[in-house]
Design a protein around this motif. Structure first.
Motif, PDB file in Angstrom:
ATOM      1  N   GLN A 124      32.659  43.308  43.140  1.00 20.38           N
ATOM      2  CA  GLN A 124      33.246  42.867  41.880  1.00 20.38           C
ATOM      3  C   GLN A 124      34.718  42.540  42.136  1.00 20.38           C
ATOM      4  OE1 GLN A 124      31.591  46.237  41.595  1.00 20.38           O
ATOM      5  NE2 GLN A 124      29.734  45.001  41.444  1.00 20.38           N
ATOM      6  N   VAL A 125      35.191  41.490  41.483  1.00 22.14           N
ATOM      7  CA  VAL A 125      36.593  41.095  41.645  1.00 22.14           C
ATOM      8  C   VAL A 125      37.219  40.896  40.280  1.00 22.14           C
ATOM      9  CG1 VAL A 125      36.284  40.068  43.921  1.00 22.14           C
ATOM     10  CG2 VAL A 125      35.970  38.654  41.924  1.00 22.14           C
ATOM     11  N   VAL A 126      38.459  41.349  40.153  1.00 25.70           N
ATOM     12  CA  VAL A 126      39.190  41.258  38.889  1.00 25.70           C
ATOM     13  C   VAL A 126      40.582  40.712  39.167  1.00 25.70           C
ATOM     14  CG1 VAL A 126      40.105  42.516  36.916  1.00 25.70           C
ATOM     15  CG2 VAL A 126      37.912  43.203  37.919  1.00 25.70           C
ATOM     16  N   GLU A 127      40.906  39.608  38.485  1.00 28.70           N
ATOM     17  CA  GLU A 127      42.207  38.975  38.665  1.00 28.70           C
ATOM     18  C   GLU A 127      43.241  39.538  37.688  1.00 28.70           C
ATOM     19  OE1 GLU A 127      38.980  35.676  38.866  1.00 28.70           O
ATOM     20  OE2 GLU A 127      39.468  37.410  37.603  1.00 28.70           O
ATOM     21  N   VAL A 155      43.237  27.974  34.611  1.00 30.86           N
ATOM     22  CA  VAL A 155      42.691  29.315  34.795  1.00 30.86           C
ATOM     23  C   VAL A 155      42.406  29.478  36.284  1.00 30.86           C
ATOM     24  CG1 VAL A 155      40.843  30.918  34.248  1.00 30.86           C
ATOM     25  CG2 VAL A 155      41.691  29.347  32.490  1.00 30.86           C
ATOM     26  N   TYR A 156      42.947  30.551  36.858  1.00 35.26           N
ATOM     27  CA  TYR A 156      42.782  30.807  38.280  1.00 35.26           C
ATOM     28  C   TYR A 156      41.711  31.878  38.493  1.00 35.26           C
ATOM     29  CZ  TYR A 156      46.737  27.901  39.490  1.00 35.26           C
ATOM     30  OH  TYR A 156      47.581  26.823  39.680  1.00 35.26           O
ATOM     31  N   GLY A 166      38.804  35.246  35.725  1.00 37.89           N
ATOM     32  CA  GLY A 166      39.909  34.307  35.676  1.00 37.89           C
ATOM     33  C   GLY A 166      41.143  34.850  34.996  1.00 37.89           C
ATOM     34  N   THR A 167      42.279  34.285  35.360  1.00 44.85           N
ATOM     35  CA  THR A 167      43.547  34.617  34.727  1.00 44.85           C
ATOM     36  C   THR A 167      44.304  33.319  34.459  1.00 44.85           C
ATOM     37  OG1 THR A 167      45.542  35.996  34.922  1.00 44.85           O
ATOM     38  CG2 THR A 167      44.771  34.960  36.937  1.00 44.85           C
ATOM     39  N   GLN A 168      44.879  33.220  33.271  1.00 43.94           N
ATOM     40  CA  GLN A 168      45.533  31.987  32.848  1.00 43.94           C
ATOM     41  C   GLN A 168      46.935  31.888  33.435  1.00 43.94           C
ATOM     42  OE1 GLN A 168      44.401  29.360  30.665  1.00 43.94           O
ATOM     43  NE2 GLN A 168      46.262  28.380  31.448  1.00 43.94           N
ATOM     44  N   VAL A 169      47.223  30.729  34.005  1.00 43.93           N
ATOM     45  CA  VAL A 169      48.572  30.408  34.457  1.00 43.93           C
ATOM     46  C   VAL A 169      49.027  29.171  33.696  1.00 43.93           C
ATOM     47  CG1 VAL A 169      49.982  29.603  36.392  1.00 43.93           C
ATOM     48  CG2 VAL A 169      48.289  31.419  36.741  1.00 43.93           C
TER      49      VAL A 169
END
Length: 123
Positions: free
Chosen positions: A3-6, A93-94, A116-119
């Motif tokens: 599992q991956v969390v940004e 979104v990255y 994802g995380t918003q830039v």
């Protein structure tokens, strides 16, 4: 499965910097190649950068070369994307991605994705 969390996204002015983090859990971190992709509004998801399991190999999209740096910290089970000299066109979104397959060559299709995380880069 892994599992991956940004984290680390946000709003920054053009020319500024951000560092994205991606924390992996669930499986042995060193068994996974890692990468970053992004998706801007109305566009398809695109490759940004990737890094091999050992960290000895990295690859970047042309738009990222010279400005972004991908790295991994095994002790922290974390991969980073340092983004400098940000431009409004970097707004997206990255997404962090992982896969047991090494990312050598031009085709790497990871199977595990974060949310994802918003830039957002303002002009």
């Amino acid at each position: 499965q892994v599992q991956v969390v940004e984290s680390g996204g946000g709003l920054v002015q053009a020319g500024g910097s951000l560092r994205l983090s991606c924390a992996a859990s669930g499986r042995t971190f060193s068994n996974y190649a890692m990468g970053w992709f992004r998706q801007a509004p109305g566009k398809e998801r695109e490759f940004v950068a990737d890094i091999s399991k050992s960290g000895g190999y990295t690859d970047y999209a042309e738009s990222a070369k010279g400005r972004f740096t991908i790295s991994r910290a095994g002790a922290k089970n974390t991969v980073y994307l340092q983004m400098n000299s940000l431009k409004p066109e970097d707004t997206a979104v990255y997404y962090c991605a992982a896969d047991p397959q090494e990312p050598y060559g031009s085709t790497w299709y990871p199977n595990y994705w974060g949310q994802g995380t918003q830039v957002t880069v303002s002009s």
